[in-house]
Design an enzyme around this catalytic site. Structure first.
Site, PDB file in Angstrom:
ATOM      1  N   GLY A 143      -1.700  -2.944   9.458  1.00  0.00           N
ATOM      2  CA  GLY A 143      -2.409  -1.743   9.906  1.00  0.00           C
ATOM      3  C   GLY A 143      -3.746  -1.566   9.214  1.00  0.00           C
ATOM      4  O   GLY A 143      -4.596  -0.818   9.676  1.00  0.00           O
ATOM      5  N   GLY A 167       0.852  -1.199   0.000  1.00  0.00           N
ATOM      6  CA  GLY A 167       0.000   0.000   0.000  1.00  0.00           C
ATOM      7  C   GLY A 167       0.880   1.238   0.000  1.00  0.00           C
ATOM      8  O   GLY A 167       0.539   2.281   0.562  1.00  0.00           O
ATOM      9  N   GLY A 219      -0.297   4.832  -0.845  1.00  0.00           N
ATOM     10  CA  GLY A 219      -1.411   5.384  -0.066  1.00  0.00           C
ATOM     11  C   GLY A 219      -0.950   6.374   0.992  1.00  0.00           C
ATOM     12  O   GLY A 219       0.252   6.597   1.174  1.00  0.00           O
ATOM     13  N   ARG A 220      -1.923   6.948   1.673  1.00  0.00           N
ATOM     14  CA  ARG A 220      -1.616   7.953   2.710  1.00  0.00           C
ATOM     15  C   ARG A 220      -0.743   7.359   3.802  1.00  0.00           C
ATOM     16  O   ARG A 220       0.283   7.927   4.192  1.00  0.00           O
ATOM     17  CB  ARG A 220      -2.919   8.509   3.303  1.00  0.00           C
ATOM     18  CG  ARG A 220      -3.664   9.452   2.385  1.00  0.00           C
ATOM     19  CD  ARG A 220      -5.037   9.796   2.954  1.00  0.00           C
ATOM     20  NE  ARG A 220      -5.926   8.660   2.802  1.00  0.00           N
ATOM     21  CZ  ARG A 220      -6.764   8.500   1.763  1.00  0.00           C
ATOM     22  NH1 ARG A 220      -6.832   9.422   0.841  1.00  0.00           N
ATOM     23  NH2 ARG A 220      -7.526   7.432   1.678  1.00  0.00           N
ATOM     24  N   MET A 221      -1.121   6.190   4.310  1.00  0.00           N
ATOM     25  CA  MET A 221      -0.321   5.575   5.385  1.00  0.00           C
ATOM     26  C   MET A 221       0.997   5.021   4.852  1.00  0.00           C
ATOM     27  O   MET A 221       2.032   5.119   5.520  1.00  0.00           O
ATOM     28  CB  MET A 221      -1.125   4.464   6.076  1.00  0.00           C
ATOM     29  CG  MET A 221      -2.058   4.954   7.164  1.00  0.00           C
ATOM     30  SD  MET A 221      -1.252   6.019   8.375  1.00  0.00           S
ATOM     31  CE  MET A 221       0.080   4.984   8.933  1.00  0.00           C
ATOM     32  N   LYS A 247     -12.126   7.817   3.639  1.00  0.00           N
ATOM     33  CA  LYS A 247     -12.116   6.549   4.390  1.00  0.00           C
ATOM     34  C   LYS A 247     -13.212   5.614   3.897  1.00  0.00           C
ATOM     35  O   LYS A 247     -14.361   6.014   3.732  1.00  0.00           O
ATOM     36  CB  LYS A 247     -12.254   6.802   5.894  1.00  0.00           C
ATOM     37  CG  LYS A 247     -12.139   5.533   6.711  1.00  0.00           C
ATOM     38  CD  LYS A 247     -11.808   5.797   8.166  1.00  0.00           C
ATOM     39  CE  LYS A 247     -11.729   4.497   8.964  1.00  0.00           C
ATOM     40  NZ  LYS A 247     -10.647   3.612   8.512  1.00  0.00           N
ATOM     41  N   GLY A 306     -11.827   0.926  12.422  1.00  0.00           N
ATOM     42  CA  GLY A 306     -11.335  -0.217  13.191  1.00  0.00           C
ATOM     43  C   GLY A 306     -11.093   0.160  14.651  1.00  0.00           C
ATOM     44  O   GLY A 306     -11.320  -0.636  15.566  1.00  0.00           O
ATOM     45  N   THR A 307     -10.662   1.393  14.872  1.00  0.00           N
ATOM     46  CA  THR A 307     -10.413   1.856  16.241  1.00  0.00           C
ATOM     47  C   THR A 307     -11.713   1.970  17.027  1.00  0.00           C
ATOM     48  O   THR A 307     -11.792   1.556  18.188  1.00  0.00           O
ATOM     49  CB  THR A 307      -9.701   3.227  16.188  1.00  0.00           C
ATOM     50  OG1 THR A 307      -8.508   3.070  15.433  1.00  0.00           O
ATOM     51  CG2 THR A 307      -9.380   3.743  17.578  1.00  0.00           C
ATOM     52  N   HIS A 332     -13.534  10.773  10.582  1.00  0.00           N
ATOM     53  CA  HIS A 332     -12.384  10.603   9.692  1.00  0.00           C
ATOM     54  C   HIS A 332     -12.604  11.383   8.397  1.00  0.00           C
ATOM     55  O   HIS A 332     -13.730  11.750   8.059  1.00  0.00           O
ATOM     56  CB  HIS A 332     -12.163   9.125   9.351  1.00  0.00           C
ATOM     57  CG  HIS A 332     -11.522   8.352  10.467  1.00  0.00           C
ATOM     58  ND1 HIS A 332     -12.242   7.854  11.534  1.00  0.00           N
ATOM     59  CD2 HIS A 332     -10.220   8.011  10.695  1.00  0.00           C
ATOM     60  CE1 HIS A 332     -11.417   7.225  12.364  1.00  0.00           C
ATOM     61  NE2 HIS A 332     -10.179   7.315  11.879  1.00  0.00           N
ATOM     62  N   HIS A 333     -11.522  11.529   7.648  1.00  0.00           N
ATOM     63  CA  HIS A 333     -11.516  12.191   6.339  1.00  0.00           C
ATOM     64  C   HIS A 333     -12.500  11.521   5.368  1.00  0.00           C
ATOM     65  O   HIS A 333     -12.868  10.353   5.540  1.00  0.00           O
ATOM     66  CB  HIS A 333     -10.104  12.133   5.752  1.00  0.00           C
ATOM     67  CG  HIS A 333      -9.522  10.740   5.713  1.00  0.00           C
ATOM     68  ND1 HIS A 333      -9.710   9.897   4.663  1.00  0.00           N
ATOM     69  CD2 HIS A 333      -8.789  10.050   6.629  1.00  0.00           C
ATOM     70  CE1 HIS A 333      -9.108   8.739   4.904  1.00  0.00           C
ATOM     71  NE2 HIS A 333      -8.546   8.807   6.098  1.00  0.00           N
TER      72      HIS A 333
HETATM   73  P1  NAP Z   1      -5.170   4.732   1.021  1.00  0.00           P
HETATM   74  O1  NAP Z   1      -4.606   6.113   0.949  1.00  0.00           O
HETATM   75  O2  NAP Z   1      -6.370   4.387   0.181  1.00  0.00           O
HETATM   76  O3  NAP Z   1      -3.976   3.715   0.721  1.00  0.00           O
HETATM   77  C1  NAP Z   1      -4.116   2.358   0.466  1.00  0.00           C
HETATM   78  C2  NAP Z   1      -3.180   2.026  -0.684  1.00  0.00           C
HETATM   79  O4  NAP Z   1      -3.138   0.613  -0.844  1.00  0.00           O
HETATM   80  C3  NAP Z   1      -3.661   2.632  -2.005  1.00  0.00           C
HETATM   81  O5  NAP Z   1      -2.557   3.121  -2.738  1.00  0.00           O
HETATM   82  C4  NAP Z   1      -4.298   1.419  -2.668  1.00  0.00           C
HETATM   83  O6  NAP Z   1      -4.353   1.551  -4.071  1.00  0.00           O
HETATM   84  C5  NAP Z   1      -3.360   0.323  -2.215  1.00  0.00           C
HETATM   85  N1  NAP Z   1      -3.881  -1.021  -2.385  1.00  0.00           N
HETATM   86  C6  NAP Z   1      -5.164  -1.443  -2.523  1.00  0.00           C
HETATM   87  N2  NAP Z   1      -5.224  -2.777  -2.663  1.00  0.00           N
HETATM   88  C7  NAP Z   1      -3.942  -3.225  -2.626  1.00  0.00           C
HETATM   89  C8  NAP Z   1      -3.327  -4.508  -2.703  1.00  0.00           C
HETATM   90  N3  NAP Z   1      -4.070  -5.606  -2.890  1.00  0.00           N
HETATM   91  N4  NAP Z   1      -1.982  -4.603  -2.609  1.00  0.00           N
HETATM   92  C9  NAP Z   1      -1.218  -3.495  -2.430  1.00  0.00           C
HETATM   93  N5  NAP Z   1      -1.731  -2.243  -2.361  1.00  0.00           N
HETATM   94  C10 NAP Z   1      -3.077  -2.105  -2.431  1.00  0.00           C
HETATM   95  O7  NAP Z   1      -5.608   4.383   2.513  1.00  0.00           O
HETATM   96  P2  NAP Z   1      -4.867   4.828   3.869  1.00  0.00           P
HETATM   97  O8  NAP Z   1      -5.553   6.032   4.418  1.00  0.00           O
HETATM   98  O9  NAP Z   1      -3.386   4.838   3.681  1.00  0.00           O
HETATM   99  O10 NAP Z   1      -5.296   3.614   4.802  1.00  0.00           O
HETATM  100  C11 NAP Z   1      -4.926   2.296   4.464  1.00  0.00           C
HETATM  101  C12 NAP Z   1      -5.503   1.343   5.507  1.00  0.00           C
HETATM  102  O11 NAP Z   1      -4.905   1.601   6.766  1.00  0.00           O
HETATM  103  C13 NAP Z   1      -7.017   1.508   5.724  1.00  0.00           C
HETATM  104  O12 NAP Z   1      -7.567   0.231   5.957  1.00  0.00           O
HETATM  105  C14 NAP Z   1      -7.106   2.364   6.972  1.00  0.00           C
HETATM  106  O13 NAP Z   1      -8.293   2.182   7.693  1.00  0.00           O
HETATM  107  C15 NAP Z   1      -5.913   1.826   7.742  1.00  0.00           C
HETATM  108  N6  NAP Z   1      -5.347   2.712   8.750  1.00  0.00           N
HETATM  109  C16 NAP Z   1      -4.877   2.101   9.867  1.00  0.00           C
HETATM  110  C17 NAP Z   1      -4.235   2.838  10.833  1.00  0.00           C
HETATM  111  C18 NAP Z   1      -3.642   2.105  12.016  1.00  0.00           C
HETATM  112  O14 NAP Z   1      -3.011   2.743  12.877  1.00  0.00           O
HETATM  113  N7  NAP Z   1      -3.801   0.778  12.094  1.00  0.00           N
HETATM  114  C19 NAP Z   1      -4.103   4.223  10.699  1.00  0.00           C
HETATM  115  C20 NAP Z   1      -4.593   4.831   9.544  1.00  0.00           C
HETATM  116  C21 NAP Z   1      -5.211   4.052   8.552  1.00  0.00           C
HETATM  117  P3  NAP Z   1      -5.720   2.131  -4.749  1.00  0.00           P
HETATM  118  O15 NAP Z   1      -5.877   3.529  -4.232  1.00  0.00           O
HETATM  119  O16 NAP Z   1      -5.412   2.064  -6.229  1.00  0.00           O
HETATM  120  O17 NAP Z   1      -6.834   1.214  -4.323  1.00  0.00           O
END
Ligand code: NAP
Length: 250
Positions: free
Chosen positions: A81, A13, A16-18, A142, A148-149, A138-139
């Protein structure tokens, strides 16, 4: 934190943002971390997994099954995560943890994990007279709700009060629904703008209410926690851990 050589990580990922936040935090700490590779949609973890000690996953729930399988086959530790997994996906993580160390947490920030701990303590102290509600914001990007939290907060409250999270949680309210049952947890998801992650737990009774709140203003808190978890896994037995284990809050 200092290792003999930096921990090599692969970010799933990565675009993505994270994923970006993990990359920046790892690159800012070269003594401890080296980003060996990053993969995103259309790229294959199997092509790069040999280059790393650990995989950090902030992608999408459906990626988990393959990620766990590849980490097990290659003997790599895994930090998950991503949130919003269904029961089948979670089962893959539980079974993979027989063979490797996995840390899976809906929130990697130290502050939120302190909130988890306080949420349980407050529920135990305040007892059954207090109505329990959880609010999260959240933004607008999402994808899953509740967060999840928030779900974890609800599960903590349910356990402390002897309730069943799946059947005794009200996800929003609408219409002529009558008086609020005592044995219910209210769960409310707000979405908008660029909010990184706000969570509030409310304990309300006649005459007073308690509110416990956490507000994240940057993704670095989650990213640094995930990196810390990857490092912590190094000398642990195989198993499925969460951030409460990493922080010694259990
Ligand atoms: P995001 O900006 O949408 O980033 C996710 C990235 O993963 C995107 O680039 C997405 O591509 C890519 N992706 C999708 N399917 C994939 C796969 N099969 N293999 C590899 N990459 C893939 O989301 P985010 O805000 O970073 O959040 C990501 C996840 O982390 C969410 O589930 C969020 O709830 C979680 N999160 C957890 C925490 C924590 O502390 N545990 C904190 C913040 C967020 P596409 O955009 O092309 O689909």
């Amino acid at each position: 934190m200092s290792n003999e050589s930096p921990l090599k990580i692969i970010i799933s990922g990565a675009k993505g943002r994270m994923g970006q936040a993990v990359k920046e935090c790892a690159e800012a700490d070269p003594e401890n971390f080296e980003v060996a590779a990053g993969i995103d949609v259309g790229e294959k973890l199997e092509d790069v997994i040999a280059q790393a000690d650990a995989v950090i996953d902030f992608s999408a729930p459906e990626a988990l099954h393959t990620t766990v399988r590849l980490c097990v086959e290659n003997g790599k530790r895994l930090v998950v995560g991503t949130t919003g997994h269904d029961e089948k996906q979670l089962k893959a993580a539980r079974s993979g943890a027989n063979n490797i160390g996995i840390v899976m947490a809906p929130n990697f920030s130290v502050g939120v994990n302190t909130l988890f701990w306080m949420t349980q303590k407050a529920a135990e102290i305040l007892g059954e007279d207090y109505d329990l509600e959880v609010i999260e914001m959240h933004h607008h990007h999402k994808k899953d709700a509740p967060s999840g939290t928030a779900r974890r907060l609800g599960e903590i409250l349910a356990k402390a009060r002897g309730l069943d999270y799946d059947t005794q949680t009200a996800h929003g309210r609408e219409g002529l629904i009558g008086a609020r049952p005592k044995d219910e947890i209210g769960m409310h998801s707000l979405r908008g703008g660029d909010v990184v992650g706000d969570h509030t737990v409310i304990y309300a009774t006649n005459g007073e209410r308690v509110e416990l709140s956490h507000k994240a203003s940057s993704r670095d808190a989650f990213a640094k926690g995930a990196l810390r978890a990857a490092q912590w896994l190094g000398d642990r037995p195989n198993g499925l851990y969460d951030m409460q284990d990493v922080l010694g809050l259990r």
